[in-house]
Design a protein around this motif. Sequence first.
Motif, short mmCIF file in Angstrom:
data_model
loop_
_atom_site.label_atom_id
_atom_site.label_comp_id
_atom_site.label_asym_id
_atom_site.label_seq_id
_atom_site.Cartn_x
_atom_site.Cartn_y
_atom_site.Cartn_z
N TRP A 1 0.94 -1.29 -0.15
CA TRP A 1 -0.10 0.19 -0.04
C TRP A 1 0.75 1.22 -0.11
O TRP A 1 2.08 1.28 0.66
CB TRP A 1 -0.83 -0.13 1.17
CG TRP A 1 -1.79 1.30 1.41
CD1 TRP A 1 -1.88 2.34 1.72
CD2 TRP A 1 -3.11 1.31 0.34
NE1 TRP A 1 -2.92 3.11 1.36
CE2 TRP A 1 -3.68 2.54 0.57
CE3 TRP A 1 -3.82 0.20 -0.44
CZ2 TRP A 1 -4.98 2.66 -0.14
CZ3 TRP A 1 -4.75 0.61 -1.05
CH2 TRP A 1 -5.54 1.66 -0.99
N PRO A 2 0.61 2.14 -0.72
CA PRO A 2 -0.68 2.45 -1.54
C PRO A 2 -0.51 1.46 -2.90
O PRO A 2 0.57 1.04 -3.32
CB PRO A 2 -0.59 4.01 -2.04
CG PRO A 2 0.91 4.30 -1.86
CD PRO A 2 1.33 3.61 -0.78
N ILE A 3 -1.65 1.31 -3.55
CA ILE A 3 -1.60 0.79 -4.80
C ILE A 3 -1.48 1.82 -5.95
O ILE A 3 -2.46 2.61 -5.96
CB ILE A 3 -2.73 -0.29 -4.98
CG1 ILE A 3 -2.53 -1.49 -4.20
CG2 ILE A 3 -3.27 -0.72 -6.59
CD1 ILE A 3 -4.02 -2.28 -3.85
N TYR A 4 -0.71 1.65 -7.12
CA TYR A 4 -0.49 2.79 -8.15
C TYR A 4 -0.11 1.82 -9.39
O TYR A 4 0.58 0.94 -9.39
CB TYR A 4 0.20 3.91 -7.65
CG TYR A 4 1.61 3.33 -7.44
CD1 TYR A 4 2.71 3.59 -8.61
CD2 TYR A 4 2.16 3.13 -6.16
CE1 TYR A 4 3.79 3.48 -8.13
CE2 TYR A 4 3.26 2.74 -5.98
CZ TYR A 4 4.39 2.84 -6.85
OH TYR A 4 5.58 2.44 -6.71
N ASP A 5 -0.45 2.65 -10.31
CA ASP A 5 0.43 2.01 -11.86
C ASP A 5 0.76 3.20 -12.49
O ASP A 5 0.90 4.49 -12.13
CB ASP A 5 -0.71 1.31 -12.40
CG ASP A 5 -2.11 2.39 -12.77
OD1 ASP A 5 -1.96 3.39 -12.97
OD2 ASP A 5 -3.00 1.53 -12.89
N GLU A 6 1.43 2.97 -13.78
CA GLU A 6 1.93 4.00 -14.65
C GLU A 6 0.88 5.11 -15.11
O GLU A 6 1.40 6.20 -15.29
CB GLU A 6 2.57 3.56 -16.03
CG GLU A 6 3.81 2.82 -15.63
CD GLU A 6 4.83 3.60 -14.90
OE1 GLU A 6 5.35 4.57 -15.26
OE2 GLU A 6 5.37 3.17 -13.76
N GLN A 7 -0.37 4.89 -15.02
CA GLN A 7 -1.49 6.04 -15.35
C GLN A 7 -1.22 7.07 -14.24
O GLN A 7 -1.37 8.18 -13.96
CB GLN A 7 -2.74 5.40 -15.20
CG GLN A 7 -2.90 4.82 -16.78
CD GLN A 7 -4.38 4.14 -16.97
OE1 GLN A 7 -4.93 3.53 -15.77
NE2 GLN A 7 -4.85 4.67 -17.95
N ASP A 8 -1.17 6.71 -12.93
CA ASP A 8 -0.99 7.53 -11.64
C ASP A 8 0.38 8.39 -11.76
O ASP A 8 0.33 9.52 -11.86
CB ASP A 8 -0.98 6.62 -10.36
CG ASP A 8 -2.12 6.09 -10.07
OD1 ASP A 8 -2.82 6.47 -9.11
OD2 ASP A 8 -2.20 4.89 -10.87
N VAL A 9 1.29 7.76 -12.43
CA VAL A 9 2.63 8.50 -12.59
C VAL A 9 2.48 9.40 -13.52
O VAL A 9 2.89 10.53 -13.42
CB VAL A 9 3.74 7.39 -12.71
CG1 VAL A 9 4.80 7.98 -12.97
CG2 VAL A 9 4.10 6.23 -11.36
N GLN A 10 1.82 8.91 -14.81
CA GLN A 10 1.85 9.81 -15.92
C GLN A 10 1.13 10.89 -15.49
O GLN A 10 1.41 12.12 -15.93
CB GLN A 10 1.21 8.99 -16.91
CG GLN A 10 1.26 9.70 -18.29
CD GLN A 10 2.65 10.16 -18.82
OE1 GLN A 10 3.67 9.32 -18.92
NE2 GLN A 10 3.10 11.19 -19.15
#
Length: 410
Positions: free
Chosen positions: A25-34
């Motif tokens: 946690w937290p959960i994130y992916d490249e869309q969050d980063v972008q």
Amino acid sequence: MIKTASTGLLAIEGCEKVVTSTFPWPIYDEQDVQAVADLVRTGQWGNPDCAGAVAEFEQQFARYCGSKYAISCVNGSVSLRLALIACGVRPGDEIIVPPYTFIATASVVLEVNCVPVFVDIHPDTYNLDPAAIEAAITERTKAIIPVHFAGLPCDMEAILDIARRHTLRVIEDAAHAHGAEYKGQKLGSIGDAGSFSFQSSKNLTSGEGGMVITNDDALYQTMNSLRNVGRLPDGQWYDHFNPGCNYRITQLQAVLLSQQLTRLEEQTRIRNENGLYLDSLLENIDGITPLSRGQVEIRHSYHLYIFKYDKATFGMLSKKEFVAMLLAEGLPCSSGYPHPLYKQPVFQEKNWLCYALPDSVDYSTVYCPVAERACADEAVWIFQQAMLGTRSDMDSFADAIRKIQQAVNQ
């Protein structure tokens, strides 16, 4: 040091642990980063006008909660503070709060120069006990802050009935309750105002941040002004109409929260389903009692999964020893608060910063037996990220508890 007879079975003694999954946690992916990177490149990081990405996220959150307005701010403590001030509290007013919650629920009451009145929790839910609220109301009582602790909805029908009969404001502390529901309504949208936190452990997070929601036009206008240094929408930049401060979040936080919000509904569904399944497992273990979900339709957000522990069926292991064994078995958990809020030094010592508390207020005499038992002996918390696991993970949680019980009772 935990003192038990060696069984050769427990992870705390060197045996293999039962729970082998990890729960990041937290959960994130490249869309969050972008999304954050795109915002960084614009150079528009601040939020001087409460517009842009911040306004967009506020609208998204209000729609999600089914409320008319949402006002973002720096954290969940400030969101409670804004709601209290907007509700018109005055120095010396009494605010009813539970003793089993994070310090902010009560400390913000001190910050607005009011008096926290601690009312015990219900033994089946660990939420404010409506039956105890009425006896605590005096002519100085102005508001009730029900905390939907762990994401379990309070008995809002009973609380609102009491509030209406005594002309009291109701400010929901929903810091644990993103996405949870009571009779089909999102928590936070039921009382006069609802306060949320986006701190790093919360089910919806940007590291820090807060939100207060309301359907009341007047409350919205006041809270919106207070979080933006007292400005009004039709005023000039250097016109300040109310004694507010800069409590604004940044565009960076808002972009990240908008991304995280897209996952919240599915994550809440998973936590709720896993909670129901884990209930069905743990209720069959002698000495383990899941908290009650009540008798009405709810959706639990399980910021924490809480069960009650009875050491009599676990070889008289203290709760601290039991939790240490669970941790060794790989279960992300905690023994929770060490004592109720009224035992915190700020209330017991009442130093000079607590100048608004009358001399007649003596927290050394306060005793809430249910909260005392929860802190000292009963309550065990499983953290929210673990509730995003699989059914097999829930099975392993129950297996870890059974393993400990079997080992210590040999």
